[in-house]
Structure formats: structure tokens, C-alpha cells
Design an enzyme around this catalytic site. Structure first.
Site, short mmCIF file in Angstrom:
data_model
loop_
_atom_site.label_atom_id
_atom_site.label_comp_id
_atom_site.label_asym_id
_atom_site.label_seq_id
_atom_site.Cartn_x
_atom_site.Cartn_y
_atom_site.Cartn_z
N SER A 161 -22.98 77.15 -6.60
CA SER A 161 -22.74 75.83 -7.53
C SER A 161 -23.97 75.15 -7.35
O SER A 161 -24.89 75.45 -6.78
CB SER A 161 -21.28 75.32 -7.13
OG SER A 161 -21.39 74.13 -7.99
N GLU A 208 -33.85 71.60 -17.02
CA GLU A 208 -33.15 72.51 -18.09
C GLU A 208 -31.86 71.61 -18.46
O GLU A 208 -31.65 70.69 -17.62
CB GLU A 208 -32.54 73.67 -17.57
CG GLU A 208 -33.54 74.86 -17.16
CD GLU A 208 -32.95 75.81 -16.35
OE1 GLU A 208 -31.81 76.28 -16.26
OE2 GLU A 208 -33.76 76.79 -16.00
N LYS A 233 -28.02 70.97 -18.59
CA LYS A 233 -26.82 71.57 -17.87
C LYS A 233 -25.80 71.70 -18.90
O LYS A 233 -25.05 70.82 -19.30
CB LYS A 233 -26.21 70.57 -16.82
CG LYS A 233 -25.19 71.14 -15.94
CD LYS A 233 -24.97 70.34 -14.56
CE LYS A 233 -23.87 70.88 -13.63
NZ LYS A 233 -22.83 71.29 -14.23
N ASP A 253 -22.37 72.65 -20.64
CA ASP A 253 -21.04 72.37 -20.12
C ASP A 253 -20.04 73.75 -20.53
O ASP A 253 -19.50 73.65 -21.86
CB ASP A 253 -20.27 71.25 -20.86
CG ASP A 253 -19.02 70.53 -20.07
OD1 ASP A 253 -18.93 71.40 -19.00
OD2 ASP A 253 -18.50 69.67 -20.45
N TYR A 302 -26.51 81.36 -22.55
CA TYR A 302 -27.99 81.12 -22.36
C TYR A 302 -28.31 81.73 -20.91
O TYR A 302 -27.14 81.31 -19.94
CB TYR A 302 -28.47 79.81 -22.54
CG TYR A 302 -28.68 79.18 -23.89
CD1 TYR A 302 -29.17 80.20 -24.77
CD2 TYR A 302 -28.50 77.88 -24.27
CE1 TYR A 302 -29.37 79.65 -26.05
CE2 TYR A 302 -28.84 77.45 -25.49
CZ TYR A 302 -29.39 78.27 -26.45
OH TYR A 302 -29.54 77.75 -27.75
N LYS A 351 -35.07 72.39 -11.11
CA LYS A 351 -35.28 73.65 -10.16
C LYS A 351 -36.56 73.72 -9.85
O LYS A 351 -37.63 73.55 -10.57
CB LYS A 351 -34.69 74.82 -10.60
CG LYS A 351 -33.31 74.86 -11.54
CD LYS A 351 -33.01 76.23 -12.27
CE LYS A 351 -31.54 76.15 -12.61
NZ LYS A 351 -31.37 77.20 -13.61
N LYS A 371 -26.09 64.22 -13.29
CA LYS A 371 -25.07 63.99 -14.27
C LYS A 371 -25.11 62.65 -14.97
O LYS A 371 -25.37 61.64 -14.27
CB LYS A 371 -23.63 64.07 -13.75
CG LYS A 371 -23.24 65.25 -12.74
CD LYS A 371 -22.55 66.43 -13.72
CE LYS A 371 -21.94 67.40 -13.07
NZ LYS A 371 -20.40 66.89 -12.61
N CYS A 411 14.02 52.83 -13.58
CA CYS A 411 13.51 54.22 -13.71
C CYS A 411 13.58 54.46 -15.16
O CYS A 411 14.65 54.86 -15.74
CB CYS A 411 14.28 55.11 -12.62
SG CYS A 411 13.43 56.91 -13.06
N CYS A 442 15.65 58.04 -15.27
CA CYS A 442 17.37 58.06 -14.84
C CYS A 442 17.72 57.04 -14.71
O CYS A 442 19.25 56.74 -14.35
CB CYS A 442 17.16 58.74 -13.23
SG CYS A 442 16.81 57.83 -12.00
N CYS A 454 11.35 55.08 -7.64
CA CYS A 454 12.75 55.44 -8.08
C CYS A 454 13.37 55.79 -6.81
O CYS A 454 13.04 56.81 -6.19
CB CYS A 454 12.60 56.22 -9.20
SG CYS A 454 14.38 57.23 -9.28
N CYS A 504 17.10 62.16 -9.84
CA CYS A 504 16.20 61.61 -10.92
C CYS A 504 15.52 63.04 -11.48
O CYS A 504 14.80 63.64 -10.82
CB CYS A 504 15.06 60.63 -10.42
SG CYS A 504 13.68 60.24 -11.69
S1 IVH Z 1 -28.22 77.18 -12.27
C1 IVH Z 1 -27.65 78.60 -7.92
N1 IVH Z 1 -28.76 76.05 -14.67
O1 IVH Z 1 -23.51 74.43 -13.72
C2 IVH Z 1 -27.38 77.60 -9.13
N2 IVH Z 1 -26.40 76.06 -13.96
O2 IVH Z 1 -22.20 72.84 -11.68
C3 IVH Z 1 -26.90 78.22 -10.40
N3 IVH Z 1 -24.97 75.34 -15.41
O3 IVH Z 1 -22.35 77.05 -11.74
C4 IVH Z 1 -26.67 77.62 -11.38
N4 IVH Z 1 -26.08 74.90 -16.94
O4 IVH Z 1 -22.37 77.31 -14.47
C5 IVH Z 1 -27.82 76.39 -13.50
N5 IVH Z 1 -29.19 75.21 -16.68
C6 IVH Z 1 -28.21 75.64 -15.66
C7 IVH Z 1 -27.03 75.33 -15.93
C8 IVH Z 1 -26.01 75.53 -14.85
C9 IVH Z 1 -24.71 74.97 -16.70
C10 IVH Z 1 -23.56 75.48 -14.73
C11 IVH Z 1 -23.40 76.80 -13.62
C12 IVH Z 1 -23.29 76.09 -12.51
C13 IVH Z 1 -22.63 74.74 -12.61
C14 IVH Z 1 -22.72 73.84 -11.48
#
Ligand code: IVH
Length: 766
Positions: free
Chosen positions: A89, A119, A121, A123, A240, A306, A330, A424, A427, A443, A449
Site C-alpha cells: 500500500s 502521478e 492518486k 480512486d 492505468y 515516487k 491526500k 429509546c 423500544c 437504552c 430492544c
Molecule cells: S503506486 C508500491 N500509484 O493507491 C506502491 N498507487 O493507497 C504501489 N493508487 O494500493 C502503489 N493511484 O491501489 C500507485 N498513481 C498511483 C496510484 C496508486 C492509485 C492506489 C493503489 C495503492 C493505493 C494506496
């Protein structure tokens, strides 16, 4: 003094236990049910608190803690796949200052002048794609990072993911794992939801849920129409790539060049990544992206930075959950305004009454939101919100938002303060604090309940309890509060093991919000209702003899399949089968399932290990109970008090009569279990994964019966780890610590002959 610190430690243990329990439940909802129980911010805060407690009380550290693991869990719906290389993660930062500090530190650790790759992130949902000689042979979700779910079949319908790599002059490696994010583009998500509503299905809360829900569907048992719908949904997904897993020797130096290589082979790469020469450039990228956040083709919850150079990835390494060469920033949650229509209260498993906000529906993070928890009346007061106010809601890329406070300029004259109800709402019992000075009201009608019974039954089915997959939120409500009858199958959990199929089949239930108990609504404003235990089938009228006739005879008699018959659903049988199996699960799970206050998995394990049976626990005094390591006076008192209540004992009696086993076979009675003499005397063994010939509990029982200690987590004190397919973090921990690992056959030898019998095997492991 000693007592003071003991009770502090015990309080910390109880809190850690509760945090881990909550985090596990939230993660399960998120990863397995594509639902979200808390906001990202609440999740992050719970993780922070857990980290702080673990560092203050190192004895409470555990390798299984969510602070050390990747977070997800592979469901049992799909075949397990062991990733060739672990899927990690990312660690998070939440402010520009934190990000800058992190980047500077990493830059220094990597020798300075690091080139960064930034990059978006995305969702979505992480996927690992294995290509062998250019052909896609396997697609898997992340799962717990070691073992994911095999979704190869479904991936075949996603046009964006090539089944074969294109040749562009570069040879393919023999085997390569490509990692990426599967997601719905904003536009596709909008169209998908319009279709869902048209076809009478509920709309998806947000693109992430929709992506996960679509990818993790089973074709099995679907009607042709549903199958077509499922494939249509899959075909709309995008992907992607954002990294690589196993790859012997990538022919390039940088991750950015990897993307070029992958793009050359026909894999989709994001058009939004950027190589940055300095920390300042990364920070600039973060600001610019934040300003343009709504313009991208997909939803994003942050930016990932990265280290570009692949050799530095090796050098910087990774923790057990995340690489040290990448970080996720974030974005702070967005805020929206809406009207606070009312504040009502919901009742939880322990009778705690929680106020929640009822708001004019408002779009937040792709979903329409009407409710938000307000925790307790002190928090309502502290937030300063009045009913009728326009309030600020936080948008955190979530489903469930948080009320931040009122917009005072917009306060109407008739705005009124919230008052905690005296009774409550479920109930009618008079609410009161459990003890003097408590903020929370409860309660007191714990026995009957309906909200409390529903909560307890759901807890019994949870992963920390008897881990009954078929006994989740909807089923618990169906058993305790069905719409169709005043006489629910369960008035309390005492009858749980006496259920039969005839009671289940007719049930109709309104789906309720887990937190508030409010009915969930369809787009058209009608409540969402389910019949979890039956399926309807069109058939010939009963007694018409149609089954024995030929087609022509049926035509002549004017017989059509116009009669609706019900038969039990697979879910119904599954629930009964799982309940049957649960009767002989480990003692600690049964103790957790009794819903005794303060007795979570950790305390329950301590009690079960020491006493070996509920009878022995019942015979013990508060002093004897609290003398057990990991129990202490608060828990001991709670257990003794629980055992004095008649309707509690009725639960024990009825479960026992139904065949529930409240004991650990082979346990020698109260005391240290390593007193049994046997081949494993004095040894601690951890069993993990699927060991052929043993159930999970069976393996533990066998260890105890052979005189050993069956531990739940791997530490330096572990002597052997028996690991089968599906073993996760425990196996990696054993390998890290150099602890001998045995397969099922080795485990059998160990049980029979002790360490000498496996000396030759353990040698081979090295
Ligand atoms: S790199 C070893 N790049 O975010 C690290 N992850 O919160 C591998 N995610 O598990 C992740 N966009 O599923 C990477 N540009 C991005 C991403 C990304 C979304 C997700 C990914 C990761 C999770 C962690």
C-alpha cells in the site's frame, strides 16, 4: 503504583482491542462489501491513535495489527492467488509541510538530487496483471498484499486491458507482473448509474464502489440478462498502470521509462504523470493538480510522489505495508453546505444512543448523502449546530460525511437546539447513563430492544466473532426485525442455533443504515427491501398436474407458468450450514459472541487459553479471573456480572442444548496450558493458511493436545510456524525472523515426534 500502571495498561489494551476490531470491520466493509462505514478521516484518526498506543505500550504490538498490514483481505468468493511479488500500500501525508518533510528525508536517504515521478492518486481498485511471454495469464486483486482474488475471467471483458501485449521492438520478459488501478471514468460512472436506475437497481455510491462491485462479481448462477449486464459494466471500466511487481531485470533505469515501455506494449498509462527534478517541483505539481481536481477524467483523492530511479527503490526498501520510495499526499476534504433538517438518535449493540444529523440530501463525493453521525450530545453541543441550520459538511472522497459546524450567517430565527430524547426510539424504554458521570445515554432494555439484539446478532456473525459470512448486517436485521411478521425468528440471540429453514424463507426486511437505523431509500423514495432467504420462481399452478403433461396437453388445458413459488435461497442454506460449523469453533470466538462488555478477541483468547471452558470461567472468582495475564479487574468484573443475569444464562443454556461446544478439547483445565506433557511441551507453534487435513481450530487443538502453546501471532518466541496455502503476513514474519516453517506433512511429524522429528526439514528451509 503498580496497580495504577496495571489498570492503565489494561485500559490501553481494551482500547487497542477495540480500535483493531473497528478497523478490521471498516476494512472488511470497504474491501469486501464495497461499502464504507466511516470517513477516510475517521479511519486515519483511528490508525494514528492505534500507532500511538502501540508505541507507548510495546507489549501490545502485534504483527497482525492493521498498523503493520496492508489493510485488505481476500474474500472467499474468488480463488486465492499468491502474488509473485507483494502488493504494498502507500503511506499517507495530509499537509504540504508533512509532504515536504517526507520528500526531504527520502532525498537525503537516497543520497540527494533525487528525480521524482509525480502521478495522480486514482480512486479505484488495485489490480495485478501477470503476462507470460506477452499473454495475460492472471489478474488478481490486492487482497492482503500477499494473497489476492483471482479475477482473470472478469478482466477479460475489460477492453482497456490487453489480453496480449503488442510487439514494439522490445522483447517481452518471460514473466512480468504489471500493477495498475481499475476505475470508472467520471463520465462512464454517470452513464452506468443512469442505467442502474433505469433497470430498477440501486445507484452506486461512488466510482470506487462501482469499480470494486463490478470487478468482484461472479458469473455463476446469474440469469443471462444479469450476466449481460455484468459484462456490460465490466466493459466500461478503465485501467492505468502505476507500477510493476515481479520482473527479473527491467531493461531501463527509471519508473517513468517503465511506463514508456508498457505503453509501447499497448498497456494504458496515465497522461497526467510528470517527472520532477526537485522537491519544489513536486510541491508545485500538488498545488496545480489540486486546483484542477475536478477537470480530470477520473476521481482522485491525492497525488503520489515516487522516486523515479529503480535502483533506489531497492536501496530504500519497504516496511511491511508500504515502500519507502513513494508517498501519497491526500487532499484535504472538500466542504459543502446543506440544511440540517433534524437530529435523531440511533441505538447500537451496547444500547448506546447516538445522535445523528438528518440533512437535505446533498451530493458529496459522487454520492447523495442525507445522514451523518454526531457521536454524542456533547459533540452536538460542541459543534454548535441547531436544527434548521445550514451546516458545513466535509467531503473526503467518502460516502459518509462529517458535519463540521453551522453557517451562523444563515441561521434562521426558528432554529432550535437538539434535546436528547427521554425514550429509546426503538423500544420506548427510558434512557439513562450506565453510571454516574457518563456522557453517553443508554437504552437499558438490553434483553429485548430490537436494535440491541440486531447489533449483537451482527456482532456474532462478524470476523471477530463466529466469522459467519452469511450473517451480516442485512441478515441480522432480517432475523431480528423482519417487516413481514411481529414474531421475529430471533427475539434474542438465545435462539440463534435453533433456526430452521421454514422460519427463514418468508422473511422480508427493510435495509437500514448501519449507523442510524434509518431505512435506505431507492432513487424513487421507496425503502430498499430484501428477501434474503428465498428466491421466486415462476411455475405451473400447484396440483394442476402440469409437470406430467406434454406441451400440447398443457396448451390444450390453458396452463401457463404464471404461479409464483418460493424456494429457499442459497443464502438461507449457507447460513444454516455456517451456524452448524460455528458450534465447534474455538472457545474464544464463542466468548466474543456472548457480547460481554470489554471481552473482545484479545481478552477472550486470554480467558479461553487459561480456563479452557466456559464452566471453568463460571467457577472462577473475580480475583481468579483478573489474575490471568491480559484480563485484569475491569474485564473480570464484567464477566462475573454478565454471568449473573438470567437471560444471559439462557443464551448459554440454549446454545449448549443446540450443540455449541463451550470448551477446548484436550485442555487440561485452568492453568498454564504448557503444563501438558507431550511432544510440543514448552514450544509455541503458530498455524496459518489452509493446512490440509486440519481445520483452523483443529490445528490449534492438535498443538494444545500435544502439549504446545497455539499462538495467534508470530514473534521471536515462536518456535515453529505451520503454513499452508493462503498464509499471509504470519508466514512473511516467520521468514523474516528465521523461524522454521512447516507444511501440513511437516506439521503432522512435529505433532507426533516433536522438534527432532522435523530437524531435517527445518534444515532444508534455510
Ligand atoms: S503506486 C508500491 N500509484 O493507491 C506502491 N498507487 O493507497 C504501489 N493508487 O494500493 C502503489 N493511484 O491501489 C500507485 N498513481 C498511483 C496510484 C496508486 C492509485 C492506489 C493503489 C495503492 C493505493 C494506496
Amino acid at each position: 503504583m503498580a496497580n495504577q500502571s496495571d489498570s492503565e495498561f489494561e485500559a490501553a489494551r481494551a482500547e487497542v482491542d477495540e480500535l483493531r476490531e473497528n478497523i478490521a470491520r471498516w476494512a472488511d466493509a470497504y474491501y469486501l462489501q464495497d461499502a464504507q462505514e466511516v470517513t477516510d478521516a475517521e479511519y486515519d484518526a483511528a490508525m494514528e491513535r492505534l500507532r500511538a498506543l502501540e508505541s507507548e505500550f510495546p507489549e501490545l504490538e502485534s504483527q497482525d495489527s492493521p498498523t503493520h498490514t496492508v489493510g485488505g483481505r481476500a474474500s472467499t468468493l474468488f480463488a486465492p492467488v499468491v502474488h509473485r511479488e507483494r502488493m504494498l500500500s502507500l503511506d499517507n501525508v495530509f499537509s504540504a509541510e508533512e509532504l515536504e518533510a517526507w520528500l526531504e528525508r527520502a532525498d537525503e536517504a537516497a543520497g540527494g538530487n533525487v528525480r521524482w515521478l509525480t502521478e495522480l492518486k486514482i480512486d479505484g481498485l488495485a489490480i495485478s496483471l501477470t503476462y507470460e511471454r506477452g499473454r495475460l495469464t492472471r489478474a488478481a486483486t490486492r487482497g492482503d498484499g500477499r494473497t489476492g482474488e483471482d479475477v482473470t475471467e472478469n478482466i477479460a471483458y475489460i477492453g482497456a486491458i490487453p489480453q496480449r501485449l503488442e510487439r514494439d521492438g522490445h522483447d517481452f520478459p518471460e514473466v512480468v507482473e504489471v500493477r495498475g488501478e481499475v476505475f470508472f471514468a467520471v463520465e462512464d460512472f454517470r452513464r452506468l448509474n443512469a442505467l442502474q436506475v433505469d433497470s430498477g437497481e440501486a445507484a452506486f455510491a461512488n466510482p470506487r464502489n462501482a469499480a470494486s462491485g463490478s470487478l468482484r462479481q461472479k458469473a455463476e448462477g446469474k440469469t443471462p440478462e444479469k450476466l449481460a449486464l455484468m459484462r456490460d459494466r465490466l466493459s466500461r471500466l478503465s485501467m492505468y498502470v502505476h507500477g510493476i511487481g515481479a520482473w527479473q531485470t527491467p531493461p531501463v533505469e527509471n519508473q517513468s521509462e517503465i511506463y514508456e515501455l508498457l505503453a509501447g506494449w499497448g498497456l494504458p498509462t496515465s497522461p497526467h504523470s510528470k517527472v520532477c527534478a526537485s522537491v519544489a517541483e513536486v510541491l508545485e505539481f500538488v498545488v496545480e493538480t489540486g486546483e484542477r481536481r475536478a477537470e480530470f477524467e477520473h476521481e482522485l483523492d491525492g497525488v503520489v510522489a515516487k522516486v523515479d530511479n529503480l535502483d533506489l527503490h531497492e536501496e530504500l526498501g519497504a516496511t511491511s505495508r508500504a515502500p519507502r520510495w513513494a508517498i501519497a499526499y491526500k487532499y484535504p476534504p472538500e466542504q459543502v453546505h446543506t440544511e440540517l433538517l433534524d437530529i435523531r438518535v440511533g441505538v447500537g449493540r451496547t444500547g448506546r444512543v447516538t445522535p445523528y444529523a438528518v440533512m437535505r440530501p446533498v451530493k458529496v463525493a459522487g454520492s447523495t448523502v442525507s445522514f451523518a453521525t454526531l457521536h454524542n450530545q456533547e459533540i452536538v453541543r460542541a459543534k454548535g449546530v441547531l436544527i434548521g441550520d445550514t451546516v458545513v459538511l466535509r467531503k473526503a472522497g467518502d460516502v459518509i460525511p462529517e458535519v463540521l459546524g453551522p453557517v451562523l450567517e444563515l441561521r434562521p430565527e426558528d432554529a432550535r437546539a437538539f434535546e436528547m430524547p427521554a425514550e429509546c426510539p426503538e423500544c420506548g424504554a427510558a434512557l439513562r447513563p450506565m453510571k454516574e458521570g457518563d456522557i453517553d445515554l443508554r437504552c437499558p432494555n438490553a434483553e429485548s430492544c430490537p436494535a440491541q439484539v440486531r447489533g449483537r446478532v451482527e456482532h456474532i456473525g462478524s470476523r471477530q466473532g463466529l466469522d459467519i459470512e452469511a450473517l451480516g448486517e442485512v441478515t441480522a436485521a432480517a432475523l431480528t426485525q423482519p417487516d413481514s411478521t411481529d414474531d421475529p425468528p430471533l427475539r434474542t440471540e438465545a435462539g440463534l442455533f435453533d433456526l430452521d429453514i421454514d422460519r427463514l424463507v418468508p422473511i422480508l426486511v427493510t435495509v437500514r443504515d448501519a449507523e442510524t437505523g434509518e431505512p435506505r431509500m431507492n432513487e424513487d423514495g421507496s425503502p430498499v427491501r430484501r428477501t434474503p432467504f428465498r428466491v421466486a420462481e415462476k411455475t405451473y399452478p400447484p396440483g394442476s398436474g402440469a409437470e406430467e403433461m406434454t406441451l400440447a396437453e398443457r396448451r390444450a388445458a390453458g396452463l401457463r407458468k404464471d404461479y409464483l413459488a418460493y424456494r429457499p435461497s442459497k443464502q438461507a442454506q449457507k447460513l444454516l450450514d455456517e451456524l452448524e460449523k460455528a458450534k465447534t469453533k474455538e472457545l474464544w470466538r464463542l466468548l466474543v459472541s456472548l457480547n460481554i462488555r470489554h471481552v473482545g478477541p484479545v481478552a477472550a483468547r486470554a480467558l479461553a487459553d487459561w480456563f479452557g471452558s466456559l464452566d471453568a470461567i463460571r467457577a472462577a472468582s473475580v480475583e481468579e479471573l483478573s489474575a490471568v495475564e491480559g484480563v485484569g479487574p475491569i474485564i473480570a468484573e464484567s464477566v462475573v456480572e454478565w454471568l449473573k443475569v438470567d437471560w444471559h444464562l439462557e443464551i448459554v443454556d440454549r446454545w449448549t442444548a443446540a450443540g455449541v461446544r463451550f470448551s477446548t478439547p484436550g485442555h487440561p483445565g485452568p492453568g498454564k496450558t504448557d503444563d501438558i506433557e507431550g511432544p510440543l511441551s514448552g514450544l509455541t507453534v503458530v498455524a496459518t493458511g489452509t493446512l490440509e487435513g486440519f481445520t483452523r481450530e483443529g490445528a490449534k487443538e492438535a498443538i494444545i493436545a500435544a502439549g504446545g502453546k497455539a499462538a495467534g501471532s508470530v514473534s521471536k518466541k515462536t518456535d515453529f510456524v505451520a503454513a499452508g496455502p493462503g498464509a499471509g503476513s504470519k508466514l512473511s514474519k516467520a521468514e523474516d525472523l528465521g523461524i522454521p516453517v512447516l507444511d501440513a506433512d511437516g506439521f503432522r511429524l512435529l505433532l507426533e515426534g516433536g522438534p527432532e522429528a522435523v530437524a531435517h526439514l527445518a534444515g532444508e528451509e534455510d
